[in-house]
Design a protein around this motif. Structure first.
Motif, PDB file in Angstrom:
ATOM      1  N   GLY A  60       9.457  11.289   0.265  1.00 50.89           N
ATOM      2  CA  GLY A  60       8.424  11.184  -0.749  1.00 50.89           C
ATOM      3  C   GLY A  60       8.085  12.488  -1.442  1.00 50.89           C
ATOM      4  N   ARG A  61       8.732  13.590  -1.046  1.00 46.96           N
ATOM      5  CA  ARG A  61       8.403  14.894  -1.634  1.00 46.96           C
ATOM      6  C   ARG A  61       8.675  14.902  -3.134  1.00 46.96           C
ATOM      7  NH1 ARG A  61      11.877  18.211   2.470  1.00 46.96           N
ATOM      8  NH2 ARG A  61      13.076  16.344   2.048  1.00 46.96           N
ATOM      9  N   GLY A  62       7.664  15.375  -3.870  1.00 50.89           N
ATOM     10  CA  GLY A  62       7.813  15.488  -5.321  1.00 50.89           C
ATOM     11  C   GLY A  62       7.622  14.199  -6.086  1.00 50.89           C
ATOM     12  N   LEU A  63       7.335  13.111  -5.403  1.00 47.49           N
ATOM     13  CA  LEU A  63       7.127  11.826  -6.082  1.00 47.49           C
ATOM     14  C   LEU A  63       5.625  11.627  -6.295  1.00 47.49           C
ATOM     15  CD1 LEU A  63       8.535   9.202  -7.093  1.00 47.49           C
ATOM     16  CD2 LEU A  63       8.039   8.232  -4.858  1.00 47.49           C
ATOM     17  N   PRO A  64       5.159  11.596  -7.532  1.00 47.21           N
ATOM     18  CA  PRO A  64       3.732  11.420  -7.784  1.00 47.21           C
ATOM     19  C   PRO A  64       3.198  10.142  -7.132  1.00 47.21           C
ATOM     20  CG  PRO A  64       4.888  12.011  -9.804  1.00 47.21           C
ATOM     21  CD  PRO A  64       5.934  11.724  -8.764  1.00 47.21           C
ATOM     22  N   ALA A 123       3.060   9.354  -3.964  1.00 48.58           N
ATOM     23  CA  ALA A 123       3.822   8.881  -2.804  1.00 48.58           C
ATOM     24  C   ALA A 123       2.956   8.660  -1.564  1.00 48.58           C
ATOM     25  CB  ALA A 123       4.961   9.838  -2.475  1.00 48.58           C
ATOM     26  N   ARG A 124       1.857   9.362  -1.424  1.00 45.10           N
ATOM     27  CA  ARG A 124       0.933   9.298  -0.286  1.00 45.10           C
ATOM     28  C   ARG A 124       1.438  10.019   0.957  1.00 45.10           C
ATOM     29  NH1 ARG A 124      -1.102   3.804   1.576  1.00 45.10           N
ATOM     30  NH2 ARG A 124      -2.397   5.162   2.857  1.00 45.10           N
ATOM     31  N   PHE A 125       2.743  10.026   1.195  1.00 44.22           N
ATOM     32  CA  PHE A 125       3.301  10.622   2.408  1.00 44.22           C
ATOM     33  C   PHE A 125       4.487  11.507   2.049  1.00 44.22           C
ATOM     34  CE2 PHE A 125       1.850   6.267   3.522  1.00 44.22           C
ATOM     35  CZ  PHE A 125       0.738   6.622   4.272  1.00 44.22           C
ATOM     36  N   VAL A 164       8.904  -1.076  13.021  1.00 39.40           N
ATOM     37  CA  VAL A 164       7.892  -0.021  13.100  1.00 39.40           C
ATOM     38  C   VAL A 164       8.042   0.883  11.887  1.00 39.40           C
ATOM     39  CG1 VAL A 164       7.012   1.893  14.481  1.00 39.40           C
ATOM     40  CG2 VAL A 164       7.977  -0.106  15.623  1.00 39.40           C
ATOM     41  N   VAL A 165       6.904   1.258  11.308  1.00 38.63           N
ATOM     42  CA  VAL A 165       6.898   2.155  10.171  1.00 38.63           C
ATOM     43  C   VAL A 165       6.101   3.396  10.540  1.00 38.63           C
ATOM     44  CG1 VAL A 165       6.295   2.418   7.741  1.00 38.63           C
ATOM     45  CG2 VAL A 165       7.025   0.171   8.593  1.00 38.63           C
ATOM     46  N   PHE A 166       6.789   4.540  10.504  1.00 39.08           N
ATOM     47  CA  PHE A 166       6.162   5.836  10.718  1.00 39.08           C
ATOM     48  C   PHE A 166       6.035   6.531   9.377  1.00 39.08           C
ATOM     49  CE2 PHE A 166       8.113   5.065  14.874  1.00 39.08           C
ATOM     50  CZ  PHE A 166       7.146   5.522  15.752  1.00 39.08           C
ATOM     51  N   VAL A 167       5.013   7.380   9.256  1.00 37.19           N
ATOM     52  CA  VAL A 167       4.846   8.190   8.065  1.00 37.19           C
ATOM     53  C   VAL A 167       4.754   9.651   8.477  1.00 37.19           C
ATOM     54  CG1 VAL A 167       3.791   6.375   6.697  1.00 37.19           C
ATOM     55  CG2 VAL A 167       2.336   7.884   8.043  1.00 37.19           C
ATOM     56  N   GLU A 168       5.275  10.520   7.624  1.00 36.91           N
ATOM     57  CA  GLU A 168       5.134  11.943   7.852  1.00 36.91           C
ATOM     58  C   GLU A 168       4.011  12.425   6.931  1.00 36.91           C
ATOM     59  OE1 GLU A 168       7.721  16.065   8.016  1.00 36.91           O
ATOM     60  OE2 GLU A 168       8.518  14.377   6.880  1.00 36.91           O
ATOM     61  N   GLU A 169       2.994  12.961   7.552  1.00 37.67           N
ATOM     62  CA  GLU A 169       1.822  13.370   6.774  1.00 37.67           C
ATOM     63  C   GLU A 169       1.930  14.819   6.341  1.00 37.67           C
ATOM     64  OE1 GLU A 169      -1.152  12.186   9.690  1.00 37.67           O
ATOM     65  OE2 GLU A 169      -1.502  10.394   8.497  1.00 37.67           O
ATOM     66  N   SER A 228       0.805  -1.226   0.000  1.00 36.65           N
ATOM     67  CA  SER A 228       0.000   0.000   0.000  1.00 36.65           C
ATOM     68  C   SER A 228       0.837   1.275   0.000  1.00 36.65           C
ATOM     69  CB  SER A 228      -0.920   0.005   1.222  1.00 36.65           C
ATOM     70  OG  SER A 228      -0.164   0.162   2.417  1.00 36.65           O
ATOM     71  N   THR A 229       2.145   1.153  -0.012  1.00 31.20           N
ATOM     72  CA  THR A 229       3.011   2.315   0.144  1.00 31.20           C
ATOM     73  C   THR A 229       3.978   2.416  -1.027  1.00 31.20           C
ATOM     74  OG1 THR A 229       2.840   1.970   2.532  1.00 31.20           O
ATOM     75  CG2 THR A 229       4.538   3.485   1.788  1.00 31.20           C
ATOM     76  N   PRO A 230       3.699   3.288  -1.998  1.00 29.14           N
ATOM     77  CA  PRO A 230       4.564   3.416  -3.169  1.00 29.14           C
ATOM     78  C   PRO A 230       6.022   3.745  -2.835  1.00 29.14           C
ATOM     79  CG  PRO A 230       2.486   4.536  -3.552  1.00 29.14           C
ATOM     80  CD  PRO A 230       2.497   4.124  -2.109  1.00 29.14           C
ATOM     81  N   LEU A 231       6.271   4.399  -1.709  1.00 31.52           N
ATOM     82  CA  LEU A 231       7.657   4.710  -1.340  1.00 31.52           C
ATOM     83  C   LEU A 231       8.492   3.451  -1.110  1.00 31.52           C
ATOM     84  CD1 LEU A 231       7.169   7.768   1.025  1.00 31.52           C
ATOM     85  CD2 LEU A 231       8.156   7.740  -1.266  1.00 31.52           C
ATOM     86  N   LEU A 232       7.857   2.321  -0.886  1.00 30.53           N
ATOM     87  CA  LEU A 232       8.590   1.069  -0.695  1.00 30.53           C
ATOM     88  C   LEU A 232       8.748   0.302  -1.998  1.00 30.53           C
ATOM     89  CD1 LEU A 232       7.030   0.002   2.700  1.00 30.53           C
ATOM     90  CD2 LEU A 232       9.342   0.862   2.273  1.00 30.53           C
ATOM     91  N   ARG A 233       8.352   0.941  -3.101  1.00 23.15           N
ATOM     92  CA  ARG A 233       8.509   0.321  -4.414  1.00 23.15           C
ATOM     93  C   ARG A 233       9.066   1.354  -5.396  1.00 23.15           C
ATOM     94  NH1 ARG A 233       3.463  -0.475  -3.051  1.00 23.15           N
ATOM     95  NH2 ARG A 233       2.606   0.473  -4.926  1.00 23.15           N
TER      96      ARG A 233
END
Length: 131
Positions: free
Chosen positions: A59-63, A65-67, A126-131, A23-28
């Motif tokens: 994830g900034r600037g990555l289409p 990215a969600r986070f 543990v996985v944290f996300v910055e919203e 569910s997290t594009p940043l991990l792909r």
């Protein structure tokens, strides 16, 4: 020897981690260049806590990215660990949505981010996300 309930718990925690990845594009990230650009290992180096590994993905600037960013922390110690990252002061880090409702109650109730410090339960990922 682990009991059937222990095995089922481990299976379900692993499924949570698989759901986070799916569910997290940043991990792909699609290319090696994107990985080199976005992945860092804060807290690493000569003074690193040898039982706690942190990985940050920007994830900034990555289409899609969600986070803004993602921070993964793996604690292999039999005790809780903390990591203070002054560069993260003022950031708003929260548990990944999957782990907020996930199998590992220790992660739900003990993992936290406050004032530039990440607290990670014993023997956990543990996985944290910055919203």
């Amino acid at each position: 020897a682990p009991a059937p309930a222990d095995i089922a718990w481990a299976r379900d925690v692993f499924r949570d981690l698989l759901e986070i990845r799916a569910s997290t594009p940043l991990l792909r990230l699609p290319t090696a260049a994107e990985i080199q650009k976005r992945v860092s290992f804060p807290g690493s180096g000569a003074g690193q806590n040898p039982v706690l590994v942190a990985t940050r993905i920007d994830g900034r600037g990555l289409p899609g990215a969600r986070f803004k960013a993602l921070m993964m922390l793996i604690n292999v110690a039999p005790t809780a660990q903390s990591l203070t990252l002054p560069d993260e002061a003022g950031a708003r880090w929260v548990l990944h949505p999957v782990q907020r409702h996930g199998t590992d109650a220790r992660v739900r109730y003990e993992a936290r981010f406050e004032a530039a410090r990440f607290d990670v339960p014993a023997r956990s990922a543990v996985v944290f996300v910055e919203e």
